[in-house]
Design an enzyme around this catalytic site. Structure first.
Site, mmCIF file in Angstrom:
data_model
loop_
_atom_site.group_PDB
_atom_site.id
_atom_site.type_symbol
_atom_site.label_atom_id
_atom_site.label_comp_id
_atom_site.label_asym_id
_atom_site.label_seq_id
_atom_site.Cartn_x
_atom_site.Cartn_y
_atom_site.Cartn_z
ATOM 1 N N ARG B 60 0.809 -1.230 0.000
ATOM 2 C CA ARG B 60 0.000 0.000 0.000
ATOM 3 C C ARG B 60 0.837 1.273 0.000
ATOM 4 O O ARG B 60 0.484 2.273 -0.616
ATOM 5 C CB ARG B 60 -0.926 0.022 1.231
ATOM 6 C CG ARG B 60 -2.085 -0.937 1.133
ATOM 7 C CD ARG B 60 -2.721 -1.106 2.470
ATOM 8 N NE ARG B 60 -1.716 -1.417 3.491
ATOM 9 C CZ ARG B 60 -1.986 -1.671 4.748
ATOM 10 N NH1 ARG B 60 -3.220 -1.606 5.190
ATOM 11 N NH2 ARG B 60 -1.036 -1.973 5.596
ATOM 12 N N LYS B 166 4.157 -19.666 4.372
ATOM 13 C CA LYS B 166 3.378 -20.190 5.481
ATOM 14 C C LYS B 166 2.800 -19.010 6.271
ATOM 15 O O LYS B 166 3.376 -17.926 6.199
ATOM 16 C CB LYS B 166 4.241 -21.065 6.365
ATOM 17 C CG LYS B 166 5.282 -20.258 7.175
ATOM 18 C CD LYS B 166 5.676 -20.920 8.434
ATOM 19 C CE LYS B 166 6.208 -19.890 9.408
ATOM 20 N NZ LYS B 166 6.704 -20.323 10.645
ATOM 21 N N HIS B 196 10.601 -22.947 4.364
ATOM 22 C CA HIS B 196 12.020 -22.655 4.125
ATOM 23 C C HIS B 196 12.952 -23.656 4.793
ATOM 24 O O HIS B 196 14.109 -23.760 4.424
ATOM 25 C CB HIS B 196 12.361 -21.210 4.496
ATOM 26 C CG HIS B 196 12.357 -20.941 5.959
ATOM 27 N ND1 HIS B 196 11.233 -20.531 6.621
ATOM 28 C CD2 HIS B 196 13.337 -21.026 6.879
ATOM 29 C CE1 HIS B 196 11.538 -20.371 7.901
ATOM 30 N NE2 HIS B 196 12.803 -20.656 8.083
ATOM 31 N N LYS B 200 16.845 -25.552 3.367
ATOM 32 C CA LYS B 200 18.142 -25.488 4.056
ATOM 33 C C LYS B 200 19.041 -26.611 3.553
ATOM 34 O O LYS B 200 18.606 -27.763 3.463
ATOM 35 C CB LYS B 200 17.947 -25.638 5.564
ATOM 36 C CG LYS B 200 17.371 -24.399 6.219
ATOM 37 C CD LYS B 200 17.203 -24.644 7.705
ATOM 38 C CE LYS B 200 16.472 -23.513 8.375
ATOM 39 N NZ LYS B 200 17.302 -22.342 8.631
ATOM 40 N N GLU B 234 15.046 -21.804 20.223
ATOM 41 C CA GLU B 234 15.443 -20.420 19.966
ATOM 42 C C GLU B 234 15.780 -19.773 21.294
ATOM 43 O O GLU B 234 15.083 -20.016 22.290
ATOM 44 C CB GLU B 234 14.298 -19.645 19.330
ATOM 45 C CG GLU B 234 14.028 -20.020 17.903
ATOM 46 C CD GLU B 234 12.891 -19.208 17.341
ATOM 47 O OE1 GLU B 234 13.066 -17.990 17.186
ATOM 48 O OE2 GLU B 234 11.828 -19.786 17.088
ATOM 49 N N ASP B 253 3.357 -22.602 14.769
ATOM 50 C CA ASP B 253 4.399 -21.835 14.104
ATOM 51 C C ASP B 253 5.559 -22.717 13.635
ATOM 52 O O ASP B 253 6.179 -22.438 12.614
ATOM 53 C CB ASP B 253 4.930 -20.756 15.069
ATOM 54 C CG ASP B 253 5.759 -19.712 14.350
ATOM 55 O OD1 ASP B 253 5.321 -19.277 13.265
ATOM 56 O OD2 ASP B 253 6.836 -19.337 14.848
ATOM 57 N N HIS B 258 7.377 -26.775 9.809
ATOM 58 C CA HIS B 258 8.810 -27.067 9.656
ATOM 59 C C HIS B 258 9.230 -28.412 10.259
ATOM 60 O O HIS B 258 9.900 -29.204 9.624
ATOM 61 C CB HIS B 258 9.661 -25.981 10.323
ATOM 62 C CG HIS B 258 9.355 -24.602 9.846
ATOM 63 N ND1 HIS B 258 9.179 -24.310 8.526
ATOM 64 C CD2 HIS B 258 9.209 -23.431 10.513
ATOM 65 C CE1 HIS B 258 8.934 -23.010 8.400
ATOM 66 N NE2 HIS B 258 8.941 -22.458 9.588
HETATM 67 N N1 LIG Z 1 9.245 -12.339 8.293
HETATM 68 C C1 LIG Z 1 9.657 -13.568 8.219
HETATM 69 O O1 LIG Z 1 10.803 -13.881 8.500
HETATM 70 C C2 LIG Z 1 8.712 -14.668 7.744
HETATM 71 C C3 LIG Z 1 9.142 -15.992 7.810
HETATM 72 C C4 LIG Z 1 8.302 -16.992 7.324
HETATM 73 C C5 LIG Z 1 7.064 -16.667 6.797
HETATM 74 N N2 LIG Z 1 6.651 -15.387 6.774
HETATM 75 C C6 LIG Z 1 5.331 -15.090 6.183
HETATM 76 O O2 LIG Z 1 5.489 -14.163 5.118
HETATM 77 C C7 LIG Z 1 4.389 -13.285 5.047
HETATM 78 C C8 LIG Z 1 4.879 -11.862 5.148
HETATM 79 O O3 LIG Z 1 5.514 -11.686 6.385
HETATM 80 P P1 LIG Z 1 6.229 -10.342 6.811
HETATM 81 O O4 LIG Z 1 6.928 -10.640 8.057
HETATM 82 O O5 LIG Z 1 7.000 -9.776 5.687
HETATM 83 O O6 LIG Z 1 4.972 -9.405 7.118
HETATM 84 P P2 LIG Z 1 4.950 -7.826 7.271
HETATM 85 O O7 LIG Z 1 6.268 -7.302 7.631
HETATM 86 O O8 LIG Z 1 3.781 -7.515 8.119
HETATM 87 O O9 LIG Z 1 4.640 -7.327 5.789
HETATM 88 C C9 LIG Z 1 3.371 -7.328 5.213
HETATM 89 C C10 LIG Z 1 3.392 -6.583 3.880
HETATM 90 O O10 LIG Z 1 2.083 -6.550 3.318
HETATM 91 C C11 LIG Z 1 1.748 -5.213 2.937
HETATM 92 N N3 LIG Z 1 0.326 -5.073 3.107
HETATM 93 C C12 LIG Z 1 -0.395 -5.143 4.243
HETATM 94 N N4 LIG Z 1 -1.697 -4.957 4.007
HETATM 95 C C13 LIG Z 1 -1.820 -4.743 2.682
HETATM 96 C C14 LIG Z 1 -2.922 -4.485 1.815
HETATM 97 N N5 LIG Z 1 -4.162 -4.411 2.274
HETATM 98 N N6 LIG Z 1 -2.671 -4.324 0.511
HETATM 99 C C15 LIG Z 1 -1.424 -4.375 0.018
HETATM 100 N N7 LIG Z 1 -0.342 -4.632 0.784
HETATM 101 C C16 LIG Z 1 -0.549 -4.816 2.103
HETATM 102 C C17 LIG Z 1 2.568 -4.331 3.858
HETATM 103 O O11 LIG Z 1 2.948 -3.100 3.332
HETATM 104 P P3 LIG Z 1 2.085 -1.765 3.411
HETATM 105 O O12 LIG Z 1 1.867 -1.485 4.850
HETATM 106 O O13 LIG Z 1 2.903 -0.747 2.704
HETATM 107 O O14 LIG Z 1 0.849 -2.078 2.691
HETATM 108 C C18 LIG Z 1 3.849 -5.166 3.970
HETATM 109 O O15 LIG Z 1 4.646 -4.901 2.831
HETATM 110 C C19 LIG Z 1 3.467 -13.688 6.170
HETATM 111 O O16 LIG Z 1 2.516 -14.571 5.659
HETATM 112 C C20 LIG Z 1 4.365 -14.426 7.140
HETATM 113 O O17 LIG Z 1 3.641 -15.388 7.855
HETATM 114 C C21 LIG Z 1 7.454 -14.371 7.236
#
Ligand SMILES: NC(=O)c1ccc[n+]([C@@H]2O[C@H](COP(=O)([O-])OP(=O)(O)OC[C@H]3O[C@@H](n4cnc5c(N)ncnc54)[C@H](OP(=O)(O)O)[C@@H]3O)[C@@H](O)[C@H]2O)c1
Lengths: 321, 510
Positions: B60, B166, B196, B200, B234, B253, B258
């Site tokens: 967004r 996930k 992921h 690994k 962890e 989680d 995993h």
């Molecule tokens: N972080 C990790 O290490 C990790 C590991 C494994 C899996 N995951 C999975 O990967 C996914 C993303 O995780 P994340 O940690 O990157 O989440 P995050 O930091 O909360 O990022 C979410 C993203 O979605 C965008 N967003 C939110 N609402 C939106 C909307 N209505 N329209 C368009 N864009 C929108 C946000 O940007 P704006 O606010 O600019 O819209 C942001 O770029 C999740 O499903 C999580 O479970 C993450």
């Protein structure tokens, strides 16, 4: 108990290695993080009088990180000395972010060229059991010495560099003969990998509508006036890949340096080329142009690739002709 | 159909990615910045990206292409692992990065995205191949897929693939619902569900260890294996993600996805060929053989824990309920341990103990295979502590850190008499192969872009894993726990030790 002057006994070398490990183990006063001994092969390096020993030593040291080995560095002397000498040492390093040192064994043997034929028996006694033995012969001259064939017989794979031979044809002929007898690698061929990869990449773009089938003519551009063995390999590979219907030629770019400086493809409605420029390969497909990182090929990178291949390489054999 | 490229040589150079566009939903988020962009840059650095590619980020927040590039550069510089950042390489990569702001619920956004994709196809030569990457909130997944479908972005000249992060639902039913929504738009063959852990190197090495060697597989069954322990510990807490974690918990989680995948890698049958379909069939078969726990037995086979505050070495660590965004009486499991049994011929009767937790004494993930003791104790009186002779062989596969494999066996202590001591034979992945190992995301991205789904999970695997943990989740959902039940910095609640003690076993200290 040292070896008698001029004599080198495998048992003594092995004993010295044992003593070295005991010493390394004791160097850690807390005894918790004693060194880790790493070995995946025996790497035999044959250096001739006049070969750059420093460069060879640094190369071997770099190789240990990826192919930890018992290295045996054989220095052949031509200065009239008579003694055969050996010493052992360890090369240790601390990998990034770890607490335990890794060490590899190094044996250095000096032998007068006249006694080269005595060396294989020493080496047979000090190779690491059950692991591959690879011989890297640094210079071309040594390959022609009496006793070299016996030395090469100890190894599972021989690595030479045909570009070091006085003529490309002479070098390639040596490699042809050697590869008829045993697994052989040629660093002049290894240098071609990066170019081959770029060619593969060039034809990985279906949207250009360009396929290998359209190719009618290929020019391998080489520096200097004579084509070196790498250019010959590249042309051989292109012929083997594209078949007899495609004209593959070589062209000199006298003003440029490097065994290969570019490749040009022409055919039905297509023109494409690969050339190298300052750390990048420039890929041209008709009107398009792209740059791709093109790693400099250090000696240790070339050897690293060859040490990773301990089986036959069909494209190498086909390109050698 | 394009002709096969005759110039490739897998013996000498790695597979390259075909021309393509990658569309990242959630490009302003944590995952994109920490993992995806550094991985894409690194693939480019290695020259494995095609000459023709485009990465289109979306979320967004309003940003221009230039602002997006600046942000991505900063994150790559910060999060690139074991590898230098090179300005020149970045400059070759950056022009292919684009950004399209928009809300995933807005139909107009997909029309703009379609226009962007056509431009990328024209200017970058992406050949109509598009990989859509869902890196946004899971609650948006179905909306995004619907939007892609309605804008007809899932069809085109080249291939269209979808990578799903996930969690795949929060229970069996929601996983199925999500899957139905995805399949309305993408066929199963185009869906890449990322776990992921499977990317690994060390998890892949389990397969190499088991099926690339002849000597281990004959022992890899109920006749020789006493039990298997899988630990994913962890040392950190929830790191500011308390409110997200509160809804998830350790079982969901880590274990549901995993660790059950790791367990399947340890326990699956060999496939006849190493191809996506065959390997995934075997994984799925294994997961379907995991015995569902009856509701009445949940307390016997599963333990939930939550860390409380502690003080160690002068450092105060807050308990989970004191973390920002967490309710004062949160019932979340920050620790979970489960005893699984696998009902097949190979593993019948062998317990698989799986545990994971936050704020444990250290960060470690490993698998321990405990073999049966020698059938007759010839040296029973030996050993200083009277136990040495009773120690059975233990094979440990370390996934992180210090990846490697160790085998513990008994050896005679030097001197007269037969005193036995356990000793360890170690293989260290890092020291045998000094090369940099690719991160899981590098591996998985190259695979998805090249159409190789071997390391991705399939819907039947997802459903089988949900089935394995569903009874536990159901029982725990209706319970009020007496939390906290372990202190931060310890190895979890005492009930977890008791669970193993009942079988005469105990948790290793990794
Ligand atoms: N972080 C990790 O290490 C990790 C590991 C494994 C899996 N995951 C999975 O990967 C996914 C993303 O995780 P994340 O940690 O990157 O989440 P995050 O930091 O909360 O990022 C979410 C993203 O979605 C965008 N967003 C939110 N609402 C939106 C909307 N209505 N329209 C368009 N864009 C929108 C946000 O940007 P704006 O606010 O600019 O819209 C942001 O770029 C999740 O499903 C999580 O479970 C993450």
């Amino acid at each position: 108990m040292g070896a008698a002057a001029g004599a080198v006994r495998p048992e003594q070398i092995l004993k010295d290695l044992e003593a070295l490990w005991v010493e390394l183990g004791q160097s850690d006063p807390e005894k918790r993080n004693a060194v880790l001994r790493a070995c995946s092969m025996t790497l035999l390096v044959a250096l001739d009088e006049g070969d750059d020993e420093q460069e060879a030593a640094e190369t071997v040291a770099e190789l240990m990180h990826e192919h930890p080995s018992r290295s045996i560095v054989l220095r052949v002397s031509r200065d009239g000395g008579e003694a055969l000498e050996a010493r052992v040492l360890a090369q240790c390093w601390m990998p990034f972010g770890r607490r335990q040192q890794i060490c590899c064994e190094r044996i250095e043997i000096t032998a007068p060229v006249e006694r080269l034929d005595e060396v294989p028996r020493v080496i047979l006694g000090v190779t690491v059991p059950d692991l591959p033995v690879v011989l890297w012969c640094r210079g071309a001259r040594l390959c022609g010495e009496k006793g070299f064939a016996e030395l090469a017989a100890v190894a599972d794979k021989l690595i030479v560099d045909s570009a070091e031979f006085p003529t490309a044809e002479g070098g390639l002929e040596f490699v042809r003969k050697a590869s008829g007898r045993k697994l052989t690698g040629d660093l002049a061929w290894t240098r071609v990998t990066a170019w081959r990869e770029m060619v593969a990449l060039l034809f990985d773009c279906p949207e250009t509508g360009m396929t290998a089938r359209q190719i009618e003519r290929v020019r391998v551009l080489h520096g200097g006036s004579e084509a070196g063995s790498s250019a010959a390999y590249l042309a051989g590979w292109l012929r083997a890949t594209l078949g007899g219907g495609v004209l593959v030629g070589m062209e000199a770019r006298r003003e440029e340096e490097g065994s290969i400086v570019g490749i040009e493809f022409e055919g039905d409605g297509m023109r494409a080329s690969v050339s190298a420029r300052g750390g990048f390969a420039v890929l041209r497909m008709n009107e398009r142009e792209h740059r791709v990182p093109f790693a400099p090929q250090t000696l240790s990178l070339l050897l690293r690739e060859e040490l990773g291949i301990l089986d036959r390489d069909g494209w190498f054999e086909a390109s050698l002709g | 159909m394009a002709d096969a490229n005759p110039f490739v040589d897998p013996l000498r150079f790695a597979r390259r990615v075909p021309p393509c566009a990658v569309v990242i939903f959630g490009a302003n988020g944590d995952l994109t910045m920490r993992k995806l962009m550094p991985a894409l840059y690194r693939i480019h650095y290695e020259g494995r990206m095609p000459a023709s590619f485009a990465v289109i980020g979306t979320s967004r927040t309003a940003m221009t292409d230039a602002e997006f590039r600046v942000k991505m550069r900063a994150s790559v510089e910060k999060f690139l692992e074991d590898s230098p950042f090179e300005r020149e390489v970045w400059e070759g990569f950056e022009p292919n990065l684009f950004y399209e702001p928009g809300d995933v619920a807005d139909a107009g956004f997909y029309a703009r995205l379609a226009a962007r994709l056509s431009v990328a196809e024209e200017t970058c030569g992406t050949a109509g191949n598009v990989l859509f990457y869902l890196s946004t909130q899971p609650s948006h997944y179905a909306t995004v897929v619907r939007g892609i479908g309605e804008a007809r972005l899932a069809e085109g000249a080249g291939w269209r693939r979808l990578v799903v992060e996930k969690p795949f639902g929060h229970d069996l039913e929601s996983a199925r619902k999500l899957d139905d929504a995805i399949h309305e738009v993408f066929p199963e063959s185009s869906v890449y569900r990322i776990d992921h852990y499977l990317g690994k190197e060390t998890v892949q090495n389990i397969l190499a260890f088991r099926f690339g060697n002849g000597i281990f597989e004959p022992l890899w069954n109920r006749r020789y294996v006493n039990y298997v322990q899988i630990t994913a510990a962890e040392s950190i807490g929830v790191e500011g993600r308390g409110s997200y974690y509160q809804e998830t918990g350790a079982l969901r989680d880590m274990i549901q996805n995993h660790l059950l995948q790791v367990m399947a890698t340890v326990g699956m049958e060999p496939s006849n060929i190493f191809e996506a379909g065959a390997v995934r069939d075997e994984r799925a078969k294994f997961l379907r053989s995991v015995r569902p726990i009856r509701a009445a037995d949940v307390d016997k086979y599963a333990v939930a824990g939550q860390y409380g505050p502690s003080r160690a070495g002068g450092v105060e660590t807050p308990g989970f309920r004191e973390e920002p965004g967490v309710d004062a009486d949160a019932q979340t499991d920050t620790y979970a341990a489960v005893t699984f049994y696998v009902d097949n011929w190979r593993w019948a009767g062998v317990p698989f103990y799986v545990r994971t937790g936050k704020r444990l004494p250290k960060r470690v993930t490993d698998i321990a295979i405990q073999f049966n003791s020698a059938p007759h104790s010839l040296f029973a009186v030996g050993g200083e502590d009277g136990r040495a002779s009773a120690r059975p062989n233990l094979l440990i596969m370390r996934i992180q850190p210090e990846e490697g494999i160790s085998l513990r066996f008994m050896s005679k202590y030097p001197g007269s008499g037969m005193k036995l001591r356990p000793v360890s034979m170690d293989f260290s992945y890092g020291s045998s192969f000094g090369t940099r190992t690719p991160t899981a995301y590098e591996t998985l991205l190259v695979d998805a872009l090249s159409g190789d789904a071997t390391l991705y999970t399939r819907q039947d695997m997802v459903e089988a894993s949900w089935r394995a943990v569903a009874p536990i989740l159901n029982v725990w959902a209706g319970r009020r726990f007496d939390f906290p039940n372990y202190s931060a910095g310890t190895w979890g609640p005492a009930e977890s030790d008791d669970m193993l003690k009942r079988n005469g076993h105990f948790w290793r200290i990794p």
